[in-house]
Design a protein around this motif. Structure first.
Motif, PDB file in Angstrom:
ATOM      1  N   LEU A 181     -41.736  26.291 -38.786  1.00 19.59           N
ATOM      2  CA  LEU A 181     -42.979  25.590 -39.063  1.00 19.59           C
ATOM      3  C   LEU A 181     -43.344  24.662 -37.908  1.00 19.59           C
ATOM      4  CD1 LEU A 181     -45.190  25.020 -41.183  1.00 19.59           C
ATOM      5  CD2 LEU A 181     -43.709  23.253 -42.137  1.00 19.59           C
ATOM      6  N   SER A 182     -42.373  23.954 -37.376  1.00 17.91           N
ATOM      7  CA  SER A 182     -42.633  23.035 -36.270  1.00 17.91           C
ATOM      8  C   SER A 182     -43.107  23.776 -35.032  1.00 17.91           C
ATOM      9  CB  SER A 182     -41.365  22.237 -35.945  1.00 17.91           C
ATOM     10  OG  SER A 182     -40.959  21.453 -37.042  1.00 17.91           O
ATOM     11  N   ARG A 183     -42.509  24.937 -34.757  1.00 19.40           N
ATOM     12  CA  ARG A 183     -42.875  25.689 -33.559  1.00 19.40           C
ATOM     13  C   ARG A 183     -44.238  26.349 -33.687  1.00 19.40           C
ATOM     14  NH1 ARG A 183     -37.098  28.579 -31.847  1.00 19.40           N
ATOM     15  NH2 ARG A 183     -36.019  26.630 -31.290  1.00 19.40           N
ATOM     16  N   VAL A 184     -44.537  26.855 -34.891  1.00 21.23           N
ATOM     17  CA  VAL A 184     -45.815  27.544 -35.088  1.00 21.23           C
ATOM     18  C   VAL A 184     -46.987  26.589 -34.927  1.00 21.23           C
ATOM     19  CG1 VAL A 184     -47.252  28.669 -36.826  1.00 21.23           C
ATOM     20  CG2 VAL A 184     -44.887  29.389 -36.507  1.00 21.23           C
ATOM     21  N   THR A 185     -46.849  25.395 -35.467  1.00 17.45           N
ATOM     22  CA  THR A 185     -47.970  24.456 -35.444  1.00 17.45           C
ATOM     23  C   THR A 185     -48.349  24.040 -34.028  1.00 17.45           C
ATOM     24  OG1 THR A 185     -46.387  22.656 -35.805  1.00 17.45           O
ATOM     25  CG2 THR A 185     -47.544  23.503 -37.728  1.00 17.45           C
ATOM     26  N   GLY A 186     -47.412  24.083 -33.107  1.00 17.46           N
ATOM     27  CA  GLY A 186     -47.723  23.705 -31.736  1.00 17.46           C
ATOM     28  C   GLY A 186     -48.634  24.695 -31.043  1.00 17.46           C
ATOM     29  N   ARG A 187     -48.801  25.884 -31.613  1.00 20.98           N
ATOM     30  CA  ARG A 187     -49.621  26.934 -30.984  1.00 20.98           C
ATOM     31  C   ARG A 187     -50.972  27.128 -31.679  1.00 20.98           C
ATOM     32  NH1 ARG A 187     -44.801  31.516 -30.515  1.00 20.98           N
ATOM     33  NH2 ARG A 187     -43.310  30.198 -29.371  1.00 20.98           N
ATOM     34  N   LEU A 188     -51.229  26.378 -32.728  1.00 22.39           N
ATOM     35  CA  LEU A 188     -52.469  26.546 -33.483  1.00 22.39           C
ATOM     36  C   LEU A 188     -53.453  25.423 -33.178  1.00 22.39           C
ATOM     37  CD1 LEU A 188     -50.976  27.492 -36.975  1.00 22.39           C
ATOM     38  CD2 LEU A 188     -51.936  29.035 -35.283  1.00 22.39           C
ATOM     39  N   PRO A 189     -54.759  25.733 -33.222  1.00 27.43           N
ATOM     40  CA  PRO A 189     -55.750  24.666 -33.026  1.00 27.43           C
ATOM     41  C   PRO A 189     -55.774  23.730 -34.235  1.00 27.43           C
ATOM     42  CG  PRO A 189     -56.832  26.719 -33.646  1.00 27.43           C
ATOM     43  CD  PRO A 189     -55.376  27.048 -33.418  1.00 27.43           C
ATOM     44  N   HIS A 190     -56.150  22.485 -34.002  1.00 32.34           N
ATOM     45  CA  HIS A 190     -56.219  21.511 -35.084  1.00 32.34           C
ATOM     46  C   HIS A 190     -57.574  21.623 -35.775  1.00 32.34           C
ATOM     47  CE1 HIS A 190     -53.023  18.772 -32.977  1.00 32.34           C
ATOM     48  NE2 HIS A 190     -52.554  19.945 -33.366  1.00 32.34           N
ATOM     49  N   LEU A 191     -57.553  22.109 -37.006  1.00 32.77           N
ATOM     50  CA  LEU A 191     -58.792  22.350 -37.753  1.00 32.77           C
ATOM     51  C   LEU A 191     -59.077  21.262 -38.778  1.00 32.77           C
ATOM     52  CD1 LEU A 191     -58.425  26.206 -38.302  1.00 32.77           C
ATOM     53  CD2 LEU A 191     -59.642  24.993 -36.482  1.00 32.77           C
ATOM     54  N   LEU A 192     -58.195  20.294 -38.905  1.00 34.40           N
ATOM     55  CA  LEU A 192     -58.419  19.148 -39.778  1.00 34.40           C
ATOM     56  C   LEU A 192     -58.303  17.867 -38.954  1.00 34.40           C
ATOM     57  CD1 LEU A 192     -56.382  19.820 -43.077  1.00 34.40           C
ATOM     58  CD2 LEU A 192     -58.862  19.762 -42.814  1.00 34.40           C
ATOM     59  N   PRO A 193     -59.042  16.829 -39.312  1.00 39.71           N
ATOM     60  CA  PRO A 193     -58.859  15.548 -38.612  1.00 39.71           C
ATOM     61  C   PRO A 193     -57.488  14.967 -38.914  1.00 39.71           C
ATOM     62  CG  PRO A 193     -60.309  15.284 -40.511  1.00 39.71           C
ATOM     63  CD  PRO A 193     -60.090  16.762 -40.339  1.00 39.71           C
ATOM     64  N   GLY A 194     -56.943  14.210 -37.990  1.00 42.63           N
ATOM     65  CA  GLY A 194     -55.644  13.591 -38.184  1.00 42.63           C
ATOM     66  C   GLY A 194     -55.699  12.477 -39.209  1.00 42.63           C
ATOM     67  N   TYR A 195     -54.524  12.033 -39.619  1.00 42.13           N
ATOM     68  CA  TYR A 195     -54.440  11.014 -40.661  1.00 42.13           C
ATOM     69  C   TYR A 195     -55.137   9.722 -40.257  1.00 42.13           C
ATOM     70  CZ  TYR A 195     -52.594   7.450 -43.762  1.00 42.13           C
ATOM     71  OH  TYR A 195     -52.499   6.406 -44.649  1.00 42.13           O
ATOM     72  N   ALA A 196     -54.992   9.289 -39.001  1.00 39.78           N
ATOM     73  CA  ALA A 196     -55.593   8.027 -38.557  1.00 39.78           C
ATOM     74  C   ALA A 196     -57.108   8.056 -38.727  1.00 39.78           C
ATOM     75  CB  ALA A 196     -55.217   7.742 -37.105  1.00 39.78           C
ATOM     76  N   HIS A 197     -57.731   9.168 -38.339  1.00 35.91           N
ATOM     77  CA  HIS A 197     -59.187   9.298 -38.506  1.00 35.91           C
ATOM     78  C   HIS A 197     -59.558   9.343 -39.983  1.00 35.91           C
ATOM     79  CE1 HIS A 197     -63.295  10.508 -37.572  1.00 35.91           C
ATOM     80  NE2 HIS A 197     -63.176  11.472 -38.475  1.00 35.91           N
ATOM     81  N   TRP A 198     -58.763  10.063 -40.771  1.00 35.51           N
ATOM     82  CA  TRP A 198     -58.996  10.165 -42.212  1.00 35.51           C
ATOM     83  C   TRP A 198     -58.945   8.785 -42.859  1.00 35.51           C
ATOM     84  CZ3 TRP A 198     -55.018  12.900 -45.927  1.00 35.51           C
ATOM     85  CH2 TRP A 198     -55.582  13.025 -47.204  1.00 35.51           C
ATOM     86  N   GLU A 199     -57.970   8.003 -42.493  1.00 36.15           N
ATOM     87  CA  GLU A 199     -57.835   6.659 -43.051  1.00 36.15           C
ATOM     88  C   GLU A 199     -59.023   5.772 -42.682  1.00 36.15           C
ATOM     89  OE1 GLU A 199     -54.021   3.846 -43.414  1.00 36.15           O
ATOM     90  OE2 GLU A 199     -54.806   3.949 -41.370  1.00 36.15           O
ATOM     91  N   GLN A 200     -59.494   5.888 -41.445  1.00 34.50           N
ATOM     92  CA  GLN A 200     -60.634   5.082 -41.000  1.00 34.50           C
ATOM     93  C   GLN A 200     -61.909   5.441 -41.748  1.00 34.50           C
ATOM     94  OE1 GLN A 200     -60.796   5.792 -36.794  1.00 34.50           O
ATOM     95  NE2 GLN A 200     -58.976   4.554 -36.359  1.00 34.50           N
ATOM     96  N   GLN A 201     -62.048   6.712 -42.112  1.00 30.42           N
ATOM     97  CA  GLN A 201     -63.270   7.186 -42.756  1.00 30.42           C
ATOM     98  C   GLN A 201     -63.213   7.172 -44.281  1.00 30.42           C
ATOM     99  OE1 GLN A 201     -66.074   8.158 -40.977  1.00 30.42           O
ATOM    100  NE2 GLN A 201     -64.929   7.333 -39.232  1.00 30.42           N
ATOM    101  N   ALA A 202     -62.069   6.789 -44.857  1.00 27.86           N
ATOM    102  CA  ALA A 202     -61.838   6.949 -46.298  1.00 27.86           C
ATOM    103  C   ALA A 202     -62.889   6.259 -47.154  1.00 27.86           C
ATOM    104  CB  ALA A 202     -60.443   6.434 -46.660  1.00 27.86           C
ATOM    105  N   TYR A 203     -63.365   5.105 -46.723  1.00 24.24           N
ATOM    106  CA  TYR A 203     -64.305   4.347 -47.552  1.00 24.24           C
ATOM    107  C   TYR A 203     -65.688   4.242 -46.913  1.00 24.24           C
ATOM    108  CZ  TYR A 203     -60.656   3.081 -50.824  1.00 24.24           C
ATOM    109  OH  TYR A 203     -59.676   3.134 -51.787  1.00 24.24           O
ATOM    110  N   THR A 204     -66.000   5.177 -46.018  1.00 27.27           N
ATOM    111  CA  THR A 204     -67.309   5.143 -45.373  1.00 27.27           C
ATOM    112  C   THR A 204     -68.302   6.107 -46.004  1.00 27.27           C
ATOM    113  OG1 THR A 204     -66.595   6.791 -43.743  1.00 27.27           O
ATOM    114  CG2 THR A 204     -66.281   4.452 -43.174  1.00 27.27           C
ATOM    115  N   ARG A 205     -67.808   7.215 -46.556  1.00 27.24           N
ATOM    116  CA  ARG A 205     -68.676   8.214 -47.166  1.00 27.24           C
ATOM    117  C   ARG A 205     -68.021   8.752 -48.433  1.00 27.24           C
ATOM    118  NH1 ARG A 205     -70.176  11.842 -41.793  1.00 27.24           N
ATOM    119  NH2 ARG A 205     -71.201  10.160 -40.599  1.00 27.24           N
ATOM    120  N   VAL A 206     -68.851   9.203 -49.363  1.00 34.01           N
ATOM    121  CA  VAL A 206     -68.334   9.697 -50.642  1.00 34.01           C
ATOM    122  C   VAL A 206     -67.413  10.902 -50.464  1.00 34.01           C
ATOM    123  CG1 VAL A 206     -68.962  10.720 -52.867  1.00 34.01           C
ATOM    124  CG2 VAL A 206     -70.241   8.750 -51.987  1.00 34.01           C
ATOM    125  N   PRO A 207     -67.777  11.922 -49.670  1.00 30.28           N
ATOM    126  CA  PRO A 207     -66.862  13.065 -49.518  1.00 30.28           C
ATOM    127  C   PRO A 207     -65.493  12.656 -48.967  1.00 30.28           C
ATOM    128  CG  PRO A 207     -69.036  13.651 -48.726  1.00 30.28           C
ATOM    129  CD  PRO A 207     -69.060  12.167 -48.969  1.00 30.28           C
TER     130      PRO A 207
END
Length: 380
Positions: free
Chosen positions: A9-35
């Protein structure tokens, strides 16, 4: 096998594009918009396992619903009965979700105010579902559990995390689970005096079909298949689901999140492979060591280290072999017996989950600092 899967799992993820925002961005946006808030809210349903994954939360809820529906129809593939075999899964989950929503709305301001993670998730796995399991179905019971959960468990956990755990460099899980049992003791004492609450199921002349303390399935056949199923089901015992299908949804959704961006689950730490390995070891050792107690009692709290000592050790000391194994084994040996011993001494109208979370507090408070005194254990 789990360790090998973690490496892959660790090796595979290093070769895939990041299709979700990281946790830090998610946390910053958590209370800015309803979705974003709704995604944060769903992610909170997996906080007990340290996953923080919206996809994992959706998978767990879907698996729980499927298991509940299949169990009502008598399907053998439904697995261990959800909601402690009570048939109260919709009411229990509804109360837990409402309590979580109230907690996130009422206490979400602490997230940007403090600039650090806050334990707003605690009602989902504590007072609301426990009150429904003790007092039964009904809007008054479900709403009471939700309000008491958000009003009692969250503020206690917030205070302990921010003013005890963080200053003393203790794992935050200690504050989380302490908030759960302190809030639960107050909540169940209050429920005795609330005029609209019905008699507790444990005190009624006609007892509940199954004891409200766990997944009460007789387990005479404890072969390899049963062990695998039980280990898997332990991943959702904290939510009172305790079911393989729900756990498959939880773990599968979280692994998918990791593949889409390894810096999204587990608070962006990238530690999901090591965390999962430690949790599987904890559950496996616990189920095997305490297998006789499973046969005697029909249920036993072997899940305790899966959501406390094992992941806390990995997050504290990093993804080393000794951290992955030591926390898991210590928790599996000490956590379940202590939890069962405490739960047996509670009043009948106090849900036995209280003993489980007290055990989590004690074992984590002892194990994690103690391991830090040994060679090879350095804070990450």
């Amino acid at each position: 096998m789990t360790a090998a899967a973690a490496v892959v799992l660790s090796r595979v993820t290093g070769r895939l594009p990041h299709l979700l925002p990281g946790y830090a961005h998610w946390e910053q946006q958590a209370y800015t918009r309803v979705p974003q808030f709704l995604r944060w809210w769903i992610g909170d349903t997996t906080e007990a396992e340290f996953f923080k994954s919206g996809l994992g939360g959706l998978g767990m809820l879907a698996g729980g619903w499927i298991a509940h529906a299949a169990g009502r129809r008598g399907r053998r593939w439904a697995g261990f009965p959800v909601a402690c075999g009570s048939g109260l899964w919709p009411w229990m989950t509804g109360s837990a979700a409402l309590g979580l929503l109230l907690s996130d709305v009422a206490w979400g301001w602490t997230l940007p105010a403090s600039g650090t993670w806050q334990p707003t998730f605690v009602p989902f796995v504590s007072v609301p579902p426990a009150i429904v399991l003790v007092y039964g179905a009904g809007w008054a019971v479900a709403a009471t559990g939700a309000v008491l959960g958000a009003a009692l468990t969250t503020p206690v956990a917030l205070l302990l995390v921010d003013f005890v755990c963080l200053p003393l460099h203790l794992p935050t899980v200690i504050g989380n689970v302490t908030g759960m049992w302190v809030g639960a003791l107050i909540a169940f004492a209050l429920c005795r005096r609330l005029p609209w609450m019905p008699p507790a199921l444990a005190a009624r002349s006609t007892p509940a079909p199954d004891p409200p303390g766990g997944t009460a399935e007789p387990s005479p056949d404890q072969g390899p298949g049963w062990v695998v199923r039980r280990v898997l089901a332990d991943f959702t015992e904290a939510q009172f689901f305790g079911n393989e299908l729900a756990s498959i949804g939880l773990v599968g959704g979280t692994v998918l999140t990791f593949l889409l961006n390894p810096l999204t689950p587990v608070y962006g730490s990238g530690l999901l492979p090591a965390l999962l390995t430690s949790q599987v070891i904890a559950a496996t050792v616990g189920v095997l060591v305490h297998r006789r107690r499973w046969a005697e009692h029909g249920w036993y709290p072997t899940f305790v280290p899966v959501v406390s000592v094992a992941p806390a050790t990995v997050l504290t000391y990093g993804p080393t072999v000794q951290a992955v194994i030591a926390g898991a084994v210590f928790g599996a040996l000490a956590g379940p017996p202590l939890a069962a011993w405490i739960s047996r001494r509670l009043p009948p109208d106090f849900h036995p989950f209280i003993g489980n979370v007290v055990s989590m507090t004690v074992c984590t408070l002892v194990a994690v600092p103690l391991l830090g005194t040994l060679p090879g254990f350095e804070a990450a």
